[in-house]
Structure formats: structure tokens, C-alpha cells
Design a protein around this motif. Structure first.
Motif, short mmCIF file in Angstrom:
data_model
loop_
_atom_site.label_atom_id
_atom_site.label_comp_id
_atom_site.label_asym_id
_atom_site.label_seq_id
_atom_site.Cartn_x
_atom_site.Cartn_y
_atom_site.Cartn_z
N TYR A 47 0.85 -1.19 0.00
CA TYR A 47 0.00 0.00 0.00
C TYR A 47 0.89 1.24 0.00
O TYR A 47 1.98 1.23 0.57
CB TYR A 47 -0.92 0.02 1.23
CG TYR A 47 -1.71 -1.25 1.41
CD1 TYR A 47 -2.84 -1.50 0.63
CD2 TYR A 47 -1.31 -2.21 2.33
CE1 TYR A 47 -3.55 -2.69 0.77
CE2 TYR A 47 -2.01 -3.40 2.48
CZ TYR A 47 -3.13 -3.63 1.70
OH TYR A 47 -3.83 -4.79 1.83
N LYS A 48 0.41 2.30 -0.60
CA LYS A 48 1.23 3.51 -0.73
C LYS A 48 0.38 4.75 -0.50
O LYS A 48 -0.58 4.98 -1.23
CB LYS A 48 1.88 3.55 -2.12
CG LYS A 48 2.74 4.78 -2.39
CD LYS A 48 3.32 4.73 -3.80
CE LYS A 48 4.09 5.99 -4.14
NZ LYS A 48 4.63 5.96 -5.51
N ASP A 49 0.75 5.52 0.50
CA ASP A 49 0.11 6.80 0.78
C ASP A 49 0.89 7.88 0.03
O ASP A 49 1.97 8.29 0.47
CB ASP A 49 0.10 7.07 2.29
CG ASP A 49 -0.64 8.34 2.67
OD1 ASP A 49 -0.71 9.26 1.82
OD2 ASP A 49 -1.16 8.42 3.79
N GLU A 50 0.35 8.31 -1.10
CA GLU A 50 1.08 9.23 -1.98
C GLU A 50 1.47 10.52 -1.27
O GLU A 50 2.58 11.02 -1.44
CB GLU A 50 0.22 9.56 -3.21
CG GLU A 50 -0.10 8.36 -4.10
CD GLU A 50 1.07 7.94 -4.97
OE1 GLU A 50 2.11 8.62 -4.93
OE2 GLU A 50 0.95 6.91 -5.67
N LEU A 51 0.56 11.08 -0.47
CA LEU A 51 0.83 12.35 0.19
C LEU A 51 1.93 12.19 1.24
O LEU A 51 2.85 13.02 1.32
CB LEU A 51 -0.45 12.88 0.84
CG LEU A 51 -0.39 14.32 1.36
CD1 LEU A 51 -0.06 15.29 0.23
CD2 LEU A 51 -1.71 14.70 2.03
N MET A 52 1.86 11.12 2.03
CA MET A 52 2.89 10.88 3.03
C MET A 52 4.25 10.70 2.37
O MET A 52 5.27 11.23 2.84
CB MET A 52 2.53 9.64 3.86
CG MET A 52 3.46 9.39 5.07
SD MET A 52 5.03 8.59 4.64
CE MET A 52 4.44 6.98 4.10
N VAL A 53 4.29 9.95 1.26
CA VAL A 53 5.55 9.73 0.55
C VAL A 53 6.10 11.05 0.02
O VAL A 53 7.31 11.31 0.09
CB VAL A 53 5.34 8.73 -0.62
CG1 VAL A 53 6.59 8.68 -1.51
CG2 VAL A 53 5.02 7.34 -0.08
N GLU A 54 5.23 11.89 -0.49
CA GLU A 54 5.67 13.20 -1.01
C GLU A 54 6.32 14.02 0.09
O GLU A 54 7.38 14.61 -0.10
CB GLU A 54 4.47 13.95 -1.58
CG GLU A 54 4.84 15.31 -2.14
CD GLU A 54 3.63 16.09 -2.65
OE1 GLU A 54 3.76 17.31 -2.85
OE2 GLU A 54 2.56 15.47 -2.84
N TYR A 55 5.70 14.06 1.27
CA TYR A 55 6.26 14.82 2.39
C TYR A 55 7.54 14.18 2.93
O TYR A 55 8.52 14.86 3.23
CB TYR A 55 5.23 14.93 3.52
CG TYR A 55 4.03 15.80 3.18
CD1 TYR A 55 4.12 16.81 2.22
CD2 TYR A 55 2.82 15.61 3.82
CE1 TYR A 55 3.02 17.59 1.90
CE2 TYR A 55 1.71 16.40 3.52
CZ TYR A 55 1.82 17.38 2.56
OH TYR A 55 0.73 18.16 2.26
N ALA A 56 7.53 12.85 3.05
CA ALA A 56 8.66 12.14 3.66
C ALA A 56 9.90 12.17 2.78
O ALA A 56 11.03 12.07 3.29
CB ALA A 56 8.28 10.70 3.96
N THR A 57 9.74 12.32 1.48
CA THR A 57 10.88 12.34 0.56
C THR A 57 11.30 13.77 0.19
O THR A 57 12.19 13.96 -0.63
CB THR A 57 10.56 11.57 -0.74
OG1 THR A 57 9.38 12.11 -1.33
CG2 THR A 57 10.35 10.09 -0.44
N TYR A 58 10.64 14.76 0.77
CA TYR A 58 10.95 16.15 0.44
C TYR A 58 12.42 16.46 0.68
O TYR A 58 12.95 16.26 1.77
CB TYR A 58 10.07 17.10 1.27
CG TYR A 58 10.37 18.57 1.00
CD1 TYR A 58 9.93 19.19 -0.17
CD2 TYR A 58 11.13 19.31 1.91
CE1 TYR A 58 10.22 20.53 -0.41
CE2 TYR A 58 11.42 20.65 1.67
CZ TYR A 58 10.96 21.24 0.50
OH TYR A 58 11.25 22.57 0.26
N GLY A 59 13.11 16.92 -0.35
CA GLY A 59 14.51 17.29 -0.24
C GLY A 59 15.47 16.11 -0.21
O GLY A 59 16.68 16.29 -0.08
N MET A 60 14.94 14.88 -0.33
CA MET A 60 15.81 13.71 -0.28
C MET A 60 16.41 13.39 -1.64
O MET A 60 16.06 14.00 -2.65
CB MET A 60 15.03 12.49 0.22
CG MET A 60 14.91 12.38 1.72
SD MET A 60 14.26 10.77 2.19
CE MET A 60 14.30 10.93 3.97
N ASP A 61 17.27 12.40 -1.64
CA ASP A 61 17.90 11.92 -2.86
C ASP A 61 16.83 11.56 -3.90
O ASP A 61 15.89 10.83 -3.61
CB ASP A 61 18.74 10.67 -2.53
CG ASP A 61 19.68 10.29 -3.66
OD1 ASP A 61 19.25 10.32 -4.82
OD2 ASP A 61 20.84 9.96 -3.36
#
Length: 359
Positions: A316-330
């Protein structure tokens, strides 16, 4: 057999005779390969001509009125009585489709047979057998068919591999993330691998694992089944992947970690790290993968290696959470879903059609 050959070489102790035998074996193998290519070409040319005769008979105008849908059935009975098996109604229908979908230029060689000179068939006839053609002609959409044809040739898919990729809707799964020009390029040129984004799918189809959707399973069970079905998993991952290790160990400040699966991508020249999540991906999983990427970039990469790619596969994938959690990452860190069943190809096909009609 190999041991017997080596034993003979030692017993004879005549390097010149051994060299002569090597040359003769090489010629024999080349002859076998050339014969196989020739037979394959003749078979396809013959079946194309049969398809041509059937279509021309239908186009006379009265065939449909006279025979209706029984034409191929009646013809199959006649041919079976005169030349034996291999000319059933389904096979005759495939020959008919072959002629209609691959309109071949009527240039003949000394044998009087037309050359197959369309859609790359003639140039790569040794890679597309009649069995491949039978799979391809079941695809009505020309763009979709062109894609599978190109991939079949470039990747050397077996008939079973072609069937699996077709049934899993590979073309449409790749196409839904592209714009109109991207879809057209994908169809005409096949899958091109130039950037990390090119090797990562939004959704991975793992139906070959045989895990029921509602069955309880652990992440280790999923990993075990992927290892047991590595050939199919590599097919699903796509071109360029080579397997390195499962449960890849790394230690940071006396804390031990293990990456579920590590691959090396020979085209992009980089490591690909995969972590498996049975449920939904959490923000801490993303942070951990980012740490793995940093470790590999600093400690495992050698000269010539590019920055590693990280893929978290979750059910399962929460698109919004992934967007926030990867902000500024590689930018080489991706979160993808996996499914345990084949996708609904008609739904995917509608999405692709919508992309193609965009202005």
C-alpha cells in the motif's frame, strides 16, 4: 560428455588434430544455426502466404455469404485430411491475421517466395518464431503490438516470457506514467533505459509468486518466494538487472542492518537496493532507505559506479505521506506498490487511450 572430450584431448596429445576438430565443430554449429534460421523464415513465409490466400478468397465477395463463419472450419478439415496436423481453425486464423497485420512487400527471391520485409521481421527473423507471431497477432492495438515486438527482439524473450509480459499489461503499465509523445516513443522504440526513472515502475506485478491476496504472509515469505522465482522477478524488474545478494549486511556504529535485496544495473552502472514491506510504507522506512543509499555511495561504490537507486516495494502507498517524507531527499529514492494479481488490462488501456487523445 565434457569430461570425455577433455580425456580424449589428453590421450591424443596432438594439438593440431584437436585444433582441426575444433574448427569442424564450429562449422557444424554454424550450419545448425543457419539451418534453424532458414527453417524459421520458410515457416513464416509459408504461413503468410496461406493467410494471403485466405484473405483473397474472402475478398472475392461471395465467400462470406456462401460459407459464413464456417469457412476456416471447413478449410481446416480439408487440409487436415490432405496434409495432416498443424492447420487447425485457430492456426489458420493466426495465419490470416499475420497477413493482415504484417502486409508484406511482394518482392521475391530465386525460390519465388516473398521476403518478409516489414516491421523489422526480415532483419530479425531468427528472434521471432512462428510461436512469437501467434502471441503478437492476438494484440489488436498496433502501438501495443509494436512495443512487444521491439522488446521481444531486443531482450530475446522466449514465447512464455512474451506471453507473461503481455498478460501483465507491461506496455500499458509503462505507458500510463507518460505523456502522448512518451507513449508513442515507447511503442516505436521499446523501453529505453537512460535514467533511474526509466528502471522503476509505479506498480510491480508479482502474480507469479502464487500468494493469495487475502492470505497472511510475512515479509520474509515474500522475499523467499522472490528468490525462488528470481527468473520471473528479473523479467518483471526489466532490462539490465543482475542479482547481487539477499539480506545484504551493513554495520553503522555497531548497529547491524540488512537490505532485503541488492541488484546491480549493468546499463546505468549502479547498485539497486530493494526493501520489501508487506503493508504500507512508513516515513521511517523512507529514512532508513535514504541511509542505505548514503552508505552504498560512500562505502560500496567503486570508480565508475553511479549513485545507487533505492526502491521500497510496499503493498500500500500513501502518496501524500511519501511526497512529504521524501521532500529534499535523494531523487534516486522511489516508493512503488506491488500487486499479487494481474492488472485489469482494459482499465489500463482506457487510461492509455485518454493520454493518446490529449492535445
Amino acid at each position: 560428455m565434457a569430461n570425455e572430450i577433455e580425456k580424449l584431448k589428453v590421450e591424443l596429445l596432438d594439438p593440431e588434430l584437436v585444433a582441426l576438430a575444433d574448427k569442424i565443430v564450429s562449422v557444424i554449429e554454424e550450419g545448425k544455426q543457419a539451418l534453424a534460421v532458414s527453417i524459421n523464415e520458410i515457416i513464416k513465409t509459408t504461413y503468410w502466404r496461406i493467410g494471403q490466400y485466405i484473405v483473397e478468397f474472402e475478398q472475392q465477395g461471395n465467400a462470406k455469404a456462401k460459407y459464413g463463419t464456417s469457412l476456416l472450419s471447413n478449410l481446416a478439415k480439408l487440409l487436415r485430411a490432405r496434409v495432416g496436423r498443424g492447420y487447425s481453425r485457430p492456426n489458420l486464423n493466426n495465419m490470416r491475421k499475420f497477413y493482415l497485420m504484417y502486409p508484406i512487400c511482394q518482392t521475391s527471391d530465386k525460390s519465388g517466395l516473398p521476403n518478409l520485409q516489414t516491421n523489422g521481421i526480415c532483419q530479425t527473423s531468427d528472434k521471432l518464431t512462428w510461436s512469437h507471431i501467434c502471441e503478437l497477432v492476438t494484440i489488436d492495438d498496433q502501438l501495443e503490438r509494436e512495443f512487444y515486438e521491439k522488446e521481444c527482439i531486443s531482450e530475446g524473450w522466449t514465447v512464455n516470457e512474451l506471453h507473461r509480459q503481455k498478460e501483465s499489461g507491461l506496455f500499458m503499465r509503462l505507458a500510463v506514467s507518460k505523456d502522448k509523445q512518451g507513449v508513442l516513443t515507447l511503442a516505436h522504440e521499446g523501453q529505453q533505459v537512460q535514467t533511474p526513472e526509466d528502471v522503476v515502475k509505479n506498480t510491480y506485478t508479482l502474480e507469479f509468486l502464487g500468494i493469495e491476496e487475502k492470505k497472511r504472509y510475512k515479509e520474509k515469505d515474500l522475499e523467499d518466494k522472490l528468490i525462488d522465482n528470481m527468473q520471473m522477478f528479473l523479467l518483471e524488474l526489466g532490462k539490465g538487472f543482475t542479482f547481487v545478494k539477499r539480506q545484504y549486511p551493513l554495520t553503522i556504529n555497531n548497529t547491524h542492518y540488512h537490505i532485503d535485496l541488492v541488484f546491480y544495473h549493468r546499463i546505468l552502472r549502479c547498485f539497486v537496493l530493494i526493501d520489501l514491506k508487506r503493508g504500507a510504507v512508513k516515513h521511517k522506512d523512507i529514512g532508513q532507505m535514504n541511509m542505505y543509499l548514503g552508505y552504498f555511495a560512500k562505502e560500496e561504490n567503486v570508480e565508475g559506479d553511479n549513485p545507487p537507486i533505492g526502491i521500497i516495494m510496499s503493498h500500500y502507498k500513501d502518496e501524500l505521506m511519501v511526497e512529504y517524507a521524501t521532500y529534499g531527499m535523494d531523487s534516486n529514492l522511489f516508493v512503488s506498490k506491488y500487486e499479487l494479481f494481474l492488472p485489469n488490462k482494459e482499465d489500463l488501456r482506457k487510461l492509455v487511450r485518454n493520454i493518446l487523445v490529449e492535445k
